[in-house]
Design a protein around this motif. Structure first.
Motif, PDB file in Angstrom:
ATOM      1  N   LEU A  25       0.832  -1.207   0.000  1.00  0.00           N
ATOM      2  CA  LEU A  25       0.000   0.000   0.000  1.00  0.00           C
ATOM      3  C   LEU A  25       0.869   1.260   0.000  1.00  0.00           C
ATOM      4  CD1 LEU A  25      -2.799  -1.101   2.481  1.00  0.00           C
ATOM      5  CD2 LEU A  25      -2.858  -1.072  -0.025  1.00  0.00           C
ATOM      6  N   PHE A  26       2.042   1.162   0.592  1.00  0.00           N
ATOM      7  CA  PHE A  26       2.993   2.281   0.572  1.00  0.00           C
ATOM      8  C   PHE A  26       3.455   2.552  -0.865  1.00  0.00           C
ATOM      9  CE2 PHE A  26       7.457   3.653   0.574  1.00  0.00           C
ATOM     10  CZ  PHE A  26       7.378   4.834   1.298  1.00  0.00           C
ATOM     11  N   TYR A  27       3.699   1.482  -1.619  1.00  0.00           N
ATOM     12  CA  TYR A  27       4.172   1.620  -2.997  1.00  0.00           C
ATOM     13  C   TYR A  27       3.034   1.629  -4.014  1.00  0.00           C
ATOM     14  CZ  TYR A  27       8.854   0.898  -1.232  1.00  0.00           C
ATOM     15  OH  TYR A  27      10.037   1.033  -0.558  1.00  0.00           O
ATOM     16  N   GLY A  28       1.811   1.821  -3.565  1.00  0.00           N
ATOM     17  CA  GLY A  28       0.657   1.824  -4.465  1.00  0.00           C
ATOM     18  C   GLY A  28       0.659   3.018  -5.403  1.00  0.00           C
ATOM     19  N   ASN A  29      -0.432   3.118  -6.157  1.00  0.00           N
ATOM     20  CA  ASN A  29      -0.592   4.242  -7.067  1.00  0.00           C
ATOM     21  C   ASN A  29      -1.944   4.881  -6.754  1.00  0.00           C
ATOM     22  OD1 ASN A  29      -0.474   6.076  -9.085  1.00  0.00           O
ATOM     23  ND2 ASN A  29      -0.670   4.624 -10.762  1.00  0.00           N
ATOM     24  N   PRO A  30      -1.953   6.006  -6.052  1.00  0.00           N
ATOM     25  CA  PRO A  30      -0.814   6.824  -5.630  1.00  0.00           C
ATOM     26  C   PRO A  30      -0.090   6.205  -4.432  1.00  0.00           C
ATOM     27  CG  PRO A  30      -2.847   7.844  -4.893  1.00  0.00           C
ATOM     28  CD  PRO A  30      -3.227   6.630  -5.716  1.00  0.00           C
ATOM     29  N   LYS A  31       1.143   6.683  -4.218  1.00  0.00           N
ATOM     30  CA  LYS A  31       1.986   6.164  -3.151  1.00  0.00           C
ATOM     31  C   LYS A  31       1.505   6.626  -1.785  1.00  0.00           C
ATOM     32  CE  LYS A  31       6.339   5.714  -5.613  1.00  0.00           C
ATOM     33  NZ  LYS A  31       7.737   6.093  -5.640  1.00  0.00           N
ATOM     34  N   GLY A  32       1.918   5.874  -0.774  1.00  0.00           N
ATOM     35  CA  GLY A  32       1.685   6.252   0.611  1.00  0.00           C
ATOM     36  C   GLY A  32       2.852   7.101   1.104  1.00  0.00           C
ATOM     37  N   THR A  33       3.039   7.121   2.423  1.00  0.00           N
ATOM     38  CA  THR A  33       4.117   7.929   2.990  1.00  0.00           C
ATOM     39  C   THR A  33       4.673   7.266   4.236  1.00  0.00           C
ATOM     40  OG1 THR A  33       4.725  10.164   3.696  1.00  0.00           O
ATOM     41  CG2 THR A  33       2.622   9.340   4.479  1.00  0.00           C
ATOM     42  N   ILE A  34       5.898   7.605   4.569  1.00  0.00           N
ATOM     43  CA  ILE A  34       6.494   7.180   5.825  1.00  0.00           C
ATOM     44  C   ILE A  34       6.019   8.156   6.891  1.00  0.00           C
ATOM     45  CG2 ILE A  34       8.657   6.889   7.096  1.00  0.00           C
ATOM     46  CD1 ILE A  34       9.961   6.115   4.428  1.00  0.00           C
ATOM     47  N   LYS A  35       5.595   7.623   8.027  1.00  0.00           N
ATOM     48  CA  LYS A  35       5.089   8.486   9.103  1.00  0.00           C
ATOM     49  C   LYS A  35       6.257   9.185   9.800  1.00  0.00           C
ATOM     50  CE  LYS A  35       1.537   7.174  11.525  1.00  0.00           C
ATOM     51  NZ  LYS A  35       0.653   6.412  12.423  1.00  0.00           N
ATOM     52  N   PRO A  36       6.049  10.421  10.193  1.00  0.00           N
ATOM     53  CA  PRO A  36       7.096  11.122  10.944  1.00  0.00           C
ATOM     54  C   PRO A  36       7.160  10.609  12.375  1.00  0.00           C
ATOM     55  CG  PRO A  36       5.162  12.509  10.720  1.00  0.00           C
ATOM     56  CD  PRO A  36       4.905  11.250   9.914  1.00  0.00           C
ATOM     57  N   PHE A  37       8.257  10.925  13.056  1.00  0.00           N
ATOM     58  CA  PHE A  37       8.368  10.593  14.471  1.00  0.00           C
ATOM     59  C   PHE A  37       7.279  11.340  15.228  1.00  0.00           C
ATOM     60  CE2 PHE A  37      12.931  10.508  13.121  1.00  0.00           C
ATOM     61  CZ  PHE A  37      13.065   9.140  13.157  1.00  0.00           C
ATOM     62  N   GLY A  38       6.919  10.850  16.375  1.00  0.00           N
ATOM     63  CA  GLY A  38       5.959  11.565  17.204  1.00  0.00           C
ATOM     64  C   GLY A  38       4.576  10.960  17.171  1.00  0.00           C
ATOM     65  N   GLY A  39       4.414   9.821  16.494  1.00  0.00           N
ATOM     66  CA  GLY A  39       3.129   9.136  16.485  1.00  0.00           C
ATOM     67  C   GLY A  39       1.990  10.027  16.045  1.00  0.00           C
ATOM     68  N   SER A  40       0.961  10.095  16.879  1.00  0.00           N
ATOM     69  CA  SER A  40      -0.241  10.823  16.487  1.00  0.00           C
ATOM     70  C   SER A  40      -0.011  12.329  16.390  1.00  0.00           C
ATOM     71  CB  SER A  40      -1.375  10.538  17.479  1.00  0.00           C
ATOM     72  OG  SER A  40      -1.010  10.992  18.774  1.00  0.00           O
ATOM     73  N   THR A  41       1.040  12.851  17.045  1.00  0.00           N
ATOM     74  CA  THR A  41       1.324  14.282  16.911  1.00  0.00           C
ATOM     75  C   THR A  41       1.913  14.571  15.540  1.00  0.00           C
ATOM     76  OG1 THR A  41       3.492  14.040  17.936  1.00  0.00           O
ATOM     77  CG2 THR A  41       1.657  14.636  19.378  1.00  0.00           C
ATOM     78  N   GLY A  42       2.582  13.576  14.953  1.00  0.00           N
ATOM     79  CA  GLY A  42       3.000  13.593  13.563  1.00  0.00           C
ATOM     80  C   GLY A  42       3.790  14.777  13.068  1.00  0.00           C
ATOM     81  N   TYR A  43       4.756  15.232  13.797  1.00  0.00           N
ATOM     82  CA  TYR A  43       5.563  16.326  13.281  1.00  0.00           C
ATOM     83  C   TYR A  43       7.051  16.123  13.521  1.00  0.00           C
ATOM     84  CZ  TYR A  43       6.144  17.916  18.071  1.00  0.00           C
ATOM     85  OH  TYR A  43       6.468  17.983  19.376  1.00  0.00           O
ATOM     86  N   LYS A  44       7.428  15.407  14.561  1.00  0.00           N
ATOM     87  CA  LYS A  44       8.846  15.267  14.872  1.00  0.00           C
ATOM     88  C   LYS A  44       9.558  14.527  13.741  1.00  0.00           C
ATOM     89  CE  LYS A  44       8.688  15.560  19.836  1.00  0.00           C
ATOM     90  NZ  LYS A  44       9.431  16.776  19.993  1.00  0.00           N
ATOM     91  N   GLY A  45      10.652  15.065  13.293  1.00  0.00           N
ATOM     92  CA  GLY A  45      11.419  14.445  12.227  1.00  0.00           C
ATOM     93  C   GLY A  45      11.073  14.990  10.856  1.00  0.00           C
ATOM     94  N   THR A  46       9.952  15.703  10.750  1.00  0.00           N
ATOM     95  CA  THR A  46       9.535  16.220   9.448  1.00  0.00           C
ATOM     96  C   THR A  46      10.543  17.240   8.923  1.00  0.00           C
ATOM     97  OG1 THR A  46       7.233  15.891  10.085  1.00  0.00           O
ATOM     98  CG2 THR A  46       7.637  17.290   8.185  1.00  0.00           C
ATOM     99  N   GLY A  47      10.993  18.148   9.774  1.00  0.00           N
ATOM    100  CA  GLY A  47      11.985  19.143   9.350  1.00  0.00           C
ATOM    101  C   GLY A  47      13.269  18.481   8.883  1.00  0.00           C
ATOM    102  N   LEU A  48      13.719  17.467   9.618  1.00  0.00           N
ATOM    103  CA  LEU A  48      14.922  16.734   9.229  1.00  0.00           C
ATOM    104  C   LEU A  48      14.709  16.048   7.882  1.00  0.00           C
ATOM    105  CD1 LEU A  48      17.753  15.680   9.833  1.00  0.00           C
ATOM    106  CD2 LEU A  48      16.693  13.844  11.172  1.00  0.00           C
ATOM    107  N   ALA A  49      13.543  15.433   7.696  1.00  0.00           N
ATOM    108  CA  ALA A  49      13.250  14.752   6.432  1.00  0.00           C
ATOM    109  C   ALA A  49      13.255  15.740   5.261  1.00  0.00           C
ATOM    110  CB  ALA A  49      11.903  14.038   6.519  1.00  0.00           C
ATOM    111  N   ILE A  50      12.698  16.914   5.468  1.00  0.00           N
ATOM    112  CA  ILE A  50      12.681  17.931   4.410  1.00  0.00           C
ATOM    113  C   ILE A  50      14.104  18.379   4.098  1.00  0.00           C
ATOM    114  CG2 ILE A  50      11.976  20.297   3.854  1.00  0.00           C
ATOM    115  CD1 ILE A  50       9.359  19.669   5.441  1.00  0.00           C
TER     116      ILE A  50
END
Length: 161
Positions: free
Chosen positions: A32-57
């Motif tokens: 499902l991650f590699y589907g069409n359209p693709k999924g995404t890797i979740k950021p750190f922080g679980g449900s808060t979903g923001y930690k690691g996003t800046g580093l990933a960018i």
């Protein structure tokens, strides 16, 4: 993404809370991650979903955009690469830097592990340990990767027997 690709190639599920499908729903199915359209890797922080996003960018900018790649182009397969070289001696005496770095690692590793049989590791340590093991015992390659290697070798007319 490499760990997700390995699970995909082996037909295995990824651990919970790592990836989402194209609709943003958590899944353990790398298909499902590699589907069409693709999924995404979740950021750190679980449900808060923001930690690691800046580093990933920043990783995308340094390893893709900086070298002229359009990182939003799904047709590009593979990982970008960026080297940043810092002359530590321009900031601090190298022996002191090593001493402080060793002290930091020792401090981190002195934390109690979540499980009694586990070890607290610093970034890169797990892969370093895996490398040591593979140098000693060899590398297991899943069938999908082996097929890709054989195809590239055949295209380049390189024997791999």
């Amino acid at each position: 993404e490499g760990a997700v690709r390995m699970c995909f190639n082996k037909g295995q599920q990824v651990p919970p809370d790592c990836i989402c499908d194209s609709k943003g729903q958590a899944t353990t199915d790398p298909k499902l991650f590699y589907g069409n359209p693709k999924g995404t890797i979740k950021p750190f922080g679980g449900s808060t979903g923001y930690k690691g996003t800046g580093l990933a960018i920043m990783v995308d900018i340094l390893s893709g955009t900086l070298k002229g790649d359009l990182v939003t182009d799904d047709s590009i397969i593979g990982n970008g690469l960026c080297f940043i070289v810092i002359n530590i001696a321009n900031f601090i005496e190298t022996g002191k830097f090593q001493e402080l770095s060793d002290s930091l690692v020792e401090y981190i590793k002195s934390s109690p592990a979540i499980n009694d049989n586990d070890e607290v590791m610093v970034p890169g340590e797990l892969n370093f340990n895996i490398r040591k093991k593979r140098l000693k015992e060899g590398i297991t390659i899943d069938n999908a990767v082996w097929i890709q290697i054989k195809k590239v070798a055949q295209d380049l007319k390189v024997g791999i027997d």
